[in-house]
Design an enzyme around this catalytic site. Structure first.
Site, PDB file in Angstrom:
ATOM      1  N   MET A   1      35.826  36.022  46.352  1.00 19.11           N
ATOM      2  CA  MET A   1      34.825  35.065  45.922  1.00 19.11           C
ATOM      3  C   MET A   1      33.707  35.711  45.110  1.00 19.11           C
ATOM      4  SD  MET A   1      34.166  31.886  45.752  1.00 19.11           S
ATOM      5  CE  MET A   1      35.184  31.083  46.990  1.00 19.11           C
TER       6      MET A   1
ATOM      7  N   ALA B   1      42.253  36.398  50.537  1.00 21.41           N
ATOM      8  CA  ALA B   1      40.964  36.607  49.884  1.00 21.41           C
ATOM      9  C   ALA B   1      39.846  36.256  50.846  1.00 21.41           C
ATOM     10  CB  ALA B   1      40.870  35.760  48.610  1.00 21.41           C
ATOM     11  N   CYS B   2      38.620  36.606  50.469  1.00 20.62           N
ATOM     12  CA  CYS B   2      37.439  36.260  51.266  1.00 20.62           C
ATOM     13  C   CYS B   2      36.237  36.302  50.334  1.00 20.62           C
ATOM     14  CB  CYS B   2      37.305  37.197  52.460  1.00 20.62           C
ATOM     15  SG  CYS B   2      37.296  38.964  52.045  1.00 20.62           S
ATOM     16  N   ASN B   3      35.185  37.005  50.723  1.00 21.77           N
ATOM     17  CA  ASN B   3      34.033  37.185  49.833  1.00 21.77           C
ATOM     18  C   ASN B   3      34.125  38.478  49.032  1.00 21.77           C
ATOM     19  OD1 ASN B   3      32.504  34.839  50.155  1.00 21.77           O
ATOM     20  ND2 ASN B   3      31.494  35.597  51.999  1.00 21.77           N
TER      21      ASN B   3
END
Length: 315
Positions: free
Chosen positions: A298, A270-272
């Site tokens: 996120m 995952a990330c933003n």
């Protein structure tokens, strides 16, 4: 070498060099995934005015860097055209029957090899990796990434032009999404992260993970008290990228060995917005680790479940 405690699947190397592409450029379908980030779109307005209208989206979402220069014959994969904004997700995935229309506009046919490149962040690999993961999620398998992107191509003497590319309509068939590499909010056992029952890799920058760069800088309306989910493992995409694109598999293996992944655990990335995580997805895949990419990342958590974002620092 990856820890002996983590069992690897068969590795897949989708990465090709400029030299390989020069020799095979007339045998592949070229896709340029160059992107210029834009503001978050209103999902309700988009739904009524633009949803699934790929001719309109392609017309309205031109990217100057692509139109000004690209590898001859490369069609443009536009992030603002290929995805739609939903309530919690910036780049949400269309149903397969919709996305098939977009891929056909790009000229993609069944069984042909597709080579994707871009330029900009992560030595040209960030947006290309996102396009790669997306096509793979829709069931395409004969996919490659040009390591180092357009800059590497030009440095190797590859030609470019600014001609308008209008591919012949392709015939690719898209039947379903591959849920073995796609994770949705509802299925992720966030309460098991701290118990080490799953491995959740956060591909954002270290300052974003630790909170040195406050979460509300990116998500000003969030009620989250932390900067990451408890139990998440920081693995920024910079760990697998060098000045010329992806670093060697051996060097990536060494980075992965330091993560402490457990054999049998499901790995999530995952990330933003699901873009940086795509870089980690590719690196893991090449090293034989099958991961699920959390597309909401996120962006979704900060709005939908801010109570889950409750940790700071390196823990």
């Amino acid at each position: 070498m990856i820890s002996l405690f983590f069992k690897r699947a068969m590795s897949t190397n989708p990465i090709v060099t400029p030299q390989w592409l020069m020799q095979n450029v007339n045998k592949v379908r070229l896709i340029d995934a160059t992107y210029a980030p834009t503001a978050t779109r209103d999902y309700k307005e988009f739904k009524t005015k633009c949803y699934g209208n790929f001719d309109l989206l392609t017309k309205n979402n031109t990217v100057a860097a692509y139109t000004g220069e690209h590898i001859p014959g490369a069609a443009h994969f536009g992030l603002d055209s290929a995805y739609f904004p939903s309530q919690y997700i910036k780049f949400d995935l269309y149903p397969p029957e919709h996305f098939e229309k977009y891929l056909r506009l790009l000229g993609i046919n069944n069984d042909e090899q597709v080579v994707i490149y871009s330029r900009g962040p992560a030595a040209g690999m960030m947006f290309a990796s996102r396009a790669y993961w997306t096509l793979k999620a829709y069931g395409l398998t004969n996919l490659s990434l040009l390591n180092g992107g357009l800059d590497a191509w030009k440095a190797a003497g590859g030609p470019t032009d600014n001609s308008v590319v209008t591919p012949k309509l392709g015939n690719v068939n898209v039947k379903s999404l591959d849920n073995t590499i796609l994770a949705k909010f509802e299925e992720i056992p966030f309460n098991e992260f701290a118990e080490n029952k799953v491995d959740y890799l956060d591909a954002r920058t270290t300052p974003q993970f630790t909170g040195e760069e406050p979460l509300n800088k990116t998500f000003p309306d969030t009620k989250a008290t932390g900067s990451h989910v408890t139990g998440a493992i920081s693995f920024p995409m910079a760990k697998v990228i060098g000045p010329d694109g992806f670093i060697s598999q051996q060097d990536v293996d060494a980075q992965i060995a330091n993560l402490g992944l457990k054999s049998g655990n499901q790995v999530y990335v995952a990330c933003n917005t699901g873009i940086q995580a795509s870089v980690i997805f590719v690196a893991l895949e090449r090293s034989g680790i099958k991961a699920k990419l959390y597309n909401g990342s996120m962006t979704e958590l900060a709005s939908r479940a801010p109570e889950l974002v409750n940790a700071t620092g390196n823990n």
